[in-house]
Design an enzyme around this catalytic site. Sequence first.
Site: not given
Ligand code: AMP
Length: 218
Positions: A13, A88, A127, A160, A171
């Site tokens: 994404k 989410r 990654r 990360r 996740r």
């Molecule tokens: P991502 O880079 O989109 O995978 O996001 C990394 C982390 O940020 C996720 O595993 C969550 O802990 C937090 N996060 C990102 N977007 C959201 C969201 N819309 N709602 C809740 N937590 C989020």
Amino acid sequence: MRLVFLGAPGVGKGTQSEKVATQYGVAKISTGDLLREAVRAQTALGKDAKSYMDQGRLVPDSVVIGLVRDKLSDPSCAIGFVLDGFPRTVPQAEELGGVLLQRNVRLDRVINFQVSREDVIKRLSGRRSCPKCQSTFHVDFAPPQKNDRCDRCGEGLIQRSDDKREAIETRLKVYEEQTSPLISYYDQKGLLTNLDGSGGVDNVYQNLTKVLAPYKTV
Ligand code: AMP
């Protein structure tokens, strides 16, 4: 153009939304990036969010909703936006609907990127990320030119904490339980398009542009 990119972690994404934002001149809003920025800046919000993120759990709805609400009022979003990683949860989707309604606009499309669980685990565990400019690489599929250094800015690459095996499992479980109900949520609203995300970046992008055919690039 107002889009939501939906899909499990690691489906691509972020990469695809970056390309769409550049090519179509719209804003990319990634809640993951906004939260990581807050963690780096050590703001109160960032300090609260960090432990959730490190474990691969979702940050509370009220926190992310506040971030997105602020960002959507930015003039850069006037032409359009791609939401990457938001909503989410169903409550986040409801809130988003409310915010857009207040602004008299609506979502055009929700793209659901589909990749097998096995591929997602391979993508996430390999990654490597640049902590300075946020570029991402992959040990097998997109290795950096110089060992463990960012091609763009030269910074040392990191893994990360939420790309480590245990957090990846969390996740994916969180995705299944809390995020995947959004697929039928948006399908019922007639907004959903499923897209095969399993090919290479350029191949997936080509298929994505077919869905976005009604829109003009810049
Ligand atoms: P991502 O880079 O989109 O995978 O996001 C990394 C982390 O940020 C996720 O595993 C969550 O802990 C937090 N996060 C990102 N977007 C959201 C969201 N819309 N709602 C809740 N937590 C989020």
